[in-house]
Structure formats: C-alpha cells, structure tokens
Design a protein around this motif. Sequence first.
Motif, short mmCIF file in Angstrom:
data_model
loop_
_atom_site.label_atom_id
_atom_site.label_comp_id
_atom_site.label_asym_id
_atom_site.label_seq_id
_atom_site.Cartn_x
_atom_site.Cartn_y
_atom_site.Cartn_z
N ASN A 108 0.89 -1.24 0.12
CA ASN A 108 -0.10 0.04 -0.17
C ASN A 108 0.86 1.30 0.11
OD1 ASN A 108 0.91 -0.40 2.65
ND2 ASN A 108 -0.98 -0.68 3.47
N ARG A 109 2.08 1.18 -0.30
CA ARG A 109 3.07 2.21 -0.41
C ARG A 109 3.76 2.18 -1.69
NH1 ARG A 109 1.46 6.51 2.82
NH2 ARG A 109 0.58 5.80 4.75
N CYS A 110 4.02 3.36 -2.45
CA CYS A 110 4.46 3.43 -3.74
C CYS A 110 5.64 4.34 -3.62
CB CYS A 110 3.61 3.83 -4.99
SG CYS A 110 2.21 2.52 -5.30
N PHE A 111 6.86 3.85 -4.21
CA PHE A 111 8.00 4.74 -4.38
C PHE A 111 8.58 4.60 -5.65
CE2 PHE A 111 12.43 6.14 -4.07
CZ PHE A 111 12.44 6.94 -2.90
N TYR A 112 9.00 5.62 -6.30
CA TYR A 112 9.04 5.81 -7.75
C TYR A 112 10.49 6.01 -7.93
CZ TYR A 112 4.21 5.82 -8.45
OH TYR A 112 2.85 5.12 -8.65
N ALA A 113 11.10 5.25 -9.13
CA ALA A 113 12.31 5.50 -9.62
C ALA A 113 12.25 5.77 -11.05
CB ALA A 113 13.31 4.25 -9.21
N ASP A 114 13.38 5.80 -11.76
CA ASP A 114 13.49 6.23 -13.13
C ASP A 114 13.38 5.09 -14.15
OD1 ASP A 114 13.57 8.83 -12.05
OD2 ASP A 114 15.59 8.98 -12.94
#
Length: 449
Positions: A108-114
């Motif tokens: 339930n948590r989203c962390f974004y990268a390239d």
Amino acid sequence: MSLNNSLMQRDLQVLWHPCTQMKDHETLPIIPIKKGEGIWLEDFEGNRYMDVVSSWWVNLFGHANPRINDRIKHQLDNLEHVILAGFSHEPVIELSERLVAITPEGLNRCFYADNGSSGIEVALKMSFHFWLNQGNTRKTKFVTLSNSYHGETLAALAVGNVDLYKKTYEPLLMTTFTAPSPDCYNREPGESWEDYSLRQAVAMEQLLAEKHEEICAVIVEPLVQCAGSMRMYHPVYLTKLRAACDRYNVHLIADEIAVGFGRTGTLFACEQAGITPDFLCLSKGLTGGYLPLCAVLTHDRIYQGFYDDYDTLRGFLHSHSYTGNPLACAAALATLDIFEQDNVIANNQKLIQKMADATAHFADHPNVAEVRQTGMILAIEMVQDKTTRTPFPWQERRGLRVYEHGLKNQALLRPLGNVVYFMPPYIITEDQIDHLAKVAWEGIELATR
C-alpha cells in the motif's frame, strides 16, 4: 546510398549501442527505424519487422497506440514534470492508488524510480535501511538465485548471477549469498516442474536457516529468469520461499520488472503462488513501453520503519531527478485503462494456447532440447546434442543466425544466446503467431546445420 545506409553510417560515427559488441556492425547492419505501428517496426526503405521481443520486453499494446498517445498528449499540455519532493501531481496520485488496488494485498505504499535497475537499488537500500532503523546492524547481505538477473547498475549486478553481465565487474560488487535456481530445465527425466521446484526450495531453506541473521532480503524473478535464457519454474517455489522468509525474519523482494503486467498469464506472477512480497518492483510494461518509470511497492510495516522526526535521520533520503514523471505516469494510467477495459488477461489465454500449438512440433526437432512456456513467454532452446543436452559452443553464435534469418522475413527474433524466444505485444494475431513459428523453425534449421 540508401537512406537506411546513410543513417547507419552516421550512427556508427557517434553512437555506442547497449549490450552490443560494436565490431559486429562491420558485417551486421544496424537497422534505423522510421516508425512503429502496432506490432510492426518499419525502416526507411519500407521493410517491416514484427516486434516479437516487445523492444526489450516493454511494449504491451503495440507501437503508437492511440489511447496511450492521447493520454500523454493531454498531459503534455498541462504538466511535463515537477519535483516530487514537497510537491505532487494528479497522475502520480491516481497511478499509486490504482497500483495499490491491483497488486497483491498489503502493498500500500509506492516509491518511484526512473527505471528498473534503479528500482532494484531502491528495494535493496530500503530493506537494508529498515533493519538498520530497527537497530539490527548485522543484516547486510542479500540472497540471490543462480542464473538470476536484476539489472546493470552496480547493486543490481551484485544480486544477479549471469556471468556474461556480472563477471567483469566482480571486483566492484558487494558480496551476496547464492541459492541454486529452481530452473526446471535442470530437472531429472520424468520429474515434474513442481517436484523439482520443491526440491530446490530445500536448499534455500537451509541457507536461510544458517545465515538469516546476516540477511536483509531474498530477491527473485518470479516464475521466469528472463535474461537467464528464459528459464522457468513452478509457483510452488515462491509459496515455499515466502513461508521461509517469514520463518527466518527476512524480506522477500519480487522483481516483476520483466514478468509483471500479464507476461506470465496473470497480471502479476506472484498471484500464481498466492503470495505478497515485502517489495514488488515494477517497470517495463508499466508504461506500455512508452517511457521509463519504475514503481517499488511495499507495505506499512516497512513504511513505518522510516516514519519519525527528521532529526532521528531515519528517513529514506533517496531520490531520482525524474521520480514520478507526469508524462510517464500518464502512459501508465492509459496502460492500466486498457487492461481494465479490454479484458486483456482473459483474452490473452487464446494467444497463450496458440503460441503453444504453433510451436509444439519444435519439441521433435533433433537440435531442440526444450520448448517451455509460461503465459505469454515462450522459449525454444537449441542444443548440439538433444539426448545429453550438450549446448552448442557459445562462440558459434547459433542464435545470431536465427536473428539474421528473422530480419529477412519480417521478424525481430533477438535471441538469448542459443535460446530463441517469443515475448510479443498482446495485440499479436493468431496468423502472426503462425508466421513467427514458421520463421523460427526455418531459422533453427539453418542455424543447426
């Protein structure tokens, strides 16, 4: 000089291409592409090629897909990019909500990268840092599977195990523990995929039992080791692995960068084992093959391990310039719309069966050791001796002969060594699958003479 040749000469003066020995292009022409449409790529002389490998496994719904195009164009008129530290935007919020809704329960948590490799680095750092925040300074190692691949930045290379990519850089890499792969190509005659995968799970259990106090996480590619010659295994391995990680207090990182979004027949490969990893890494097909983006999903226990006053220095201070880029998020939202509106996963079952039927006879070829398939991924392994499964010497580059034959017959069949594989966009037709099977058969005949 033709426009194709002119562009190729200009290219060779200034470019250094990825995953390529550039000297090959003294004899193997580079193909400049003018446009893409659907499954087709077209060069400047009107030659067309079916993109059977989805342009390195990213393209799901064809090139120049009008629905994805429209969503990106609309976003471009409003916001192209904004720093995601202290700011947000609607596409990244909506994408995060929808990813939480469709991924395995509890994430339930989203962390974004390239990109995918960067996302692997996020998961590795987050796992290590979580244990550190818990006061556990002994957990500094990761477990990887033999024959695994997780990307080519240094930490991602370190947790991979394919010598072709890793061996040169070994002095630069952190040390890891390696467990034997559940790769079912190595099963005994008459042994089922399930039985072999269960047998291999025992070795992982033993490693965790002995070393768990030093281990942050186990990282795996669920069901298919893609860059590792498309080797495959049974979902029961993941079920056993999840239980073992829980038993020994070790995180599980699922690298679904290549196998997510329907490639294995379900939306996510982990679904087939009924598990939720501690970290789920998604990229490639996330944007339908349009723009680089990676999402790393995790659960509240991990998130809360970093949530504290600033002066405790427990925060996850990791960033990328283009984190959560709005244009990439717009492409991802359009991709998710297509999945929802077109009943993609159910419709793909016909294509999965068609791929199996069209290549069934390859198993009888004297130089084919195995035809294996997991969902929309199908691989044909060429060998020198079928009985002993003795491989062709890699120096002979038999797969390259299949590739060259494919290019002459409207098919982009870029091999993995001596493994010919199909991982096409989901818009491929049954007639096109028949054509690919015909071209692949002819190419293997030529390559194994």
